[in-house]
Design a protein around this motif. Structure first.
Motif, PDB file in Angstrom:
ATOM      1  N   ARG A   1     -17.283 -31.457 -41.424  1.00  0.00           N
ATOM      2  CA  ARG A   1     -17.799 -31.520 -40.057  1.00  0.00           C
ATOM      3  C   ARG A   1     -17.617 -32.909 -39.458  1.00  0.00           C
ATOM      4  N   MET A   2     -17.787 -33.962 -40.267  1.00  0.00           N
ATOM      5  CA  MET A   2     -17.559 -35.307 -39.754  1.00  0.00           C
ATOM      6  C   MET A   2     -16.094 -35.514 -39.380  1.00  0.00           C
ATOM      7  N   ALA A   3     -15.177 -35.009 -40.234  1.00  0.00           N
ATOM      8  CA  ALA A   3     -13.759 -35.132 -39.909  1.00  0.00           C
ATOM      9  C   ALA A   3     -13.412 -34.380 -38.635  1.00  0.00           C
ATOM     10  N   ALA A   4     -13.980 -33.176 -38.482  1.00  0.00           N
ATOM     11  CA  ALA A   4     -13.729 -32.400 -37.253  1.00  0.00           C
ATOM     12  C   ALA A   4     -14.291 -33.116 -36.034  1.00  0.00           C
ATOM     13  N   ALA A   5     -15.467 -33.732 -36.197  1.00  0.00           N
ATOM     14  CA  ALA A   5     -16.052 -34.467 -35.070  1.00  0.00           C
ATOM     15  C   ALA A   5     -15.183 -35.659 -34.687  1.00  0.00           C
ATOM     16  N   ALA A   6     -14.623 -36.354 -35.688  1.00  0.00           N
ATOM     17  CA  ALA A   6     -13.732 -37.467 -35.389  1.00  0.00           C
ATOM     18  C   ALA A   6     -12.470 -36.995 -34.681  1.00  0.00           C
ATOM     19  N   GLU A   7     -11.949 -35.831 -35.095  1.00  0.00           N
ATOM     20  CA  GLU A   7     -10.771 -35.279 -34.423  1.00  0.00           C
ATOM     21  C   GLU A   7     -11.086 -34.912 -32.982  1.00  0.00           C
TER      22      GLU A   7
END
Length: 457
Positions: free
Chosen positions: A253-259
């Motif tokens: 979820r953190m990676a998706a939020a950064a994307e």
């Protein structure tokens, strides 16, 4: 589950520190009485009572006031010193044997083996016996201090303690026998008696060494179980530490939020560019405009930044070259793959034709070797070769076969095949439209076949 107190201690003696093992037959009540006796030693008690008596006399003589208070304080100090001395004597009953007068031993060490045995008690026997005693003390100490003992029945530890004590008692009782064997060894007339004493002592030494070996095996088992327990604890700790780590869903979820953040910033920046009309970014320009962009950037660069601008241009050129090379590779990849497939097909056809032609030659030679005359052999070779190539699907033009003259039994008959193979599909690659191929094979004429006249040749 608790650990048990070890019967092996390290104590200080007049001749230096030494290891001792307690007598398992001495009860806790008896040890308590011995501690009380050590605490109320006549010298310490007499000194304390004498100090208290002098203090009381001083108080009576001085009366009240500062002199009386000082006398009372002196009495308290004397009694406190006496109490501390008594406590130290009781606490150091087993470990402190350095007495003010070395020739005067305490009560529990006057008789060897009554309360404990020392390691030095057996150094006068032999080095092997001393080594056995040292191993016995080390093993029983490790058994009592090991974590694995919490999983054992307490009676097992008691049995180990008793076994070690029994061995020490047996070794202690061999002193007279060892002395007798040494004395008789100097008298040849009594050699048989010396042998008897020596054999008896050696038998006891071997039994003691065997007990020490058994106890070492017990310590090996406890160490292995300690390793198991340590691994279990480490596994539990690892599981606990890993459980505290963030879950994979949270990291994803953190990676998706950064994307999403990068996409949002890109959307806002491009919208601002469109609203202000500042023109496209460098990466949005066509490739033909890149040299002009580099020239304009070099013209507007400050003099101090000339070297940096040149480095940037070189970097941009390399980046642009890398981008163009990638695009060209993507465009040419399908064409290269098709060419490679086409070449593979043509090469496969040539190799397959060669293998089929060799197989047809072998079949034709075998058919010719079975005939009775040369003309029949030539016809059989021609027919067999045509049939074999037709079954294999080889497009062979101008097929010609040759057969060696003579069908002598035991001699080889050789058949040669020549034909033209069609390679028209490889003409775009520079391959000839057709290729003449030749193959030959030999077979031995059977020795026991009948001749044309009806007999065997």
């Amino acid at each position: 589950m608790t650990r048990h107190t070890s019967p092996v201690r390290v104590a200080s003696f007049a001749d230096g520190p030494d290891t001792l093992v307690l007598n398992p037959a001495v009860s806790s009540a008896r040890w308590t009485r011995e501690r009380v006796r050590a605490a109320v030693r006549p010298g310490g008690v007499a000194a304390g009572l004498l100090g208290a008596a002098f203090t009381a006399a001083a108080v009576i003589g001085a009366g009240h006031g500062w002199a009386g208070a000082g006398a009372c304080a002196g009495a308290v100090v004397a009694l406190a010193v006496t109490g501390i001395s008594a406590w130290r004597n009781a606490a150091g009953l087993l470990t402190e044997h350095r007495h003010p007068v070395p020739s005067l031993q305490c009560r529990i060490e006057r008789r060897r083996g009554e309360f404990f045995y020392r390691l030095r008690d057996f150094r006068d026997l032999s080095p092997a016996v001393c080594k056995t005693v040292s191993d016995l003390l080390a093993c029983v100490n490790e058994l009592h201090r090991s974590r694995a003992t919490a999983w054992l029945d307490p009676t097992v530890l008691e049995q180990a303690h008793i076994a070690v004590w029994d061995v020490l008692c047996c070794l202690d009782r061999t002193r007279d026998a060892r002395t007798l064997a040494a004395e008789l060894a100097h008298d040849s007339s009594r050699a048989d008696l010396a042998d008897l004493a020596r054999v008896a002592v050696e038998r006891i030494d071997r039994s003691a060494a065997e007990v020490a070996a058994r106890l070492r095996s017990c310590t090996c088992l406890t160490r292995a179980w300690e390793d198991k327990l340590a691994r279990r604890d480490q596994a539990a700790r690892t599981e606990r530490v890993l459980a505290e780590l963030p879950r994979l869903d949270d990291v994803t979820r953190m990676a998706a939020a950064a994307e999403d953040l990068s996409r949002g910033v890109f959307a806002y920046i491009t919208a601002a560019r469109d609203l202000t009309g500042t023109g496209p970014f460098a990466w949005e320009l066509p490739r033909s405009a890149w040299p002009d962009l580099a020239a304009n950037r070099a013209a507007t660069a400050a003099p101090d930044d000339a070297d940096c601008s040149a480095a940037e241009r070189r970097g941009d050129g390399r980046r642009s070259d890398r981008g163009s090379a990638t695009a060209e590779a993507v465009l040419l990849a399908p064409v290269l793959v098709l060419v490679m497939v086409f070449v593979a097909v043509v090469v496969h056809r040539g190799v397959d034709a060669r293998l089929r032609l060799d197989d047809a030659a072998h079949q034709a030679a075998r058919a010719a070797s079975l005939q009775r005359s040369s003309p029949a052999a030539a016809r059989a070779a021609q027919d067999t070769a045509q049939a074999a190539l037709a079954r294999a699907g080889v497009a062979c033009r101008n097929l010609q076969t040759t057969t060696s003259a003579g069908l002598t039994a035991g001699m080889p008959v050789t058949v040669g095949i020549s034909c033209t193979v069609d390679f028209g599909a490889g003409r775009p690659l520079g391959v000839p439209a057709s290729l003449a191929m030749h193959a030959s094979a030999s077979e031995i004429v059977d020795l026991h076949r009948s001749s044309p006249g009806g007999g065997t040749p």
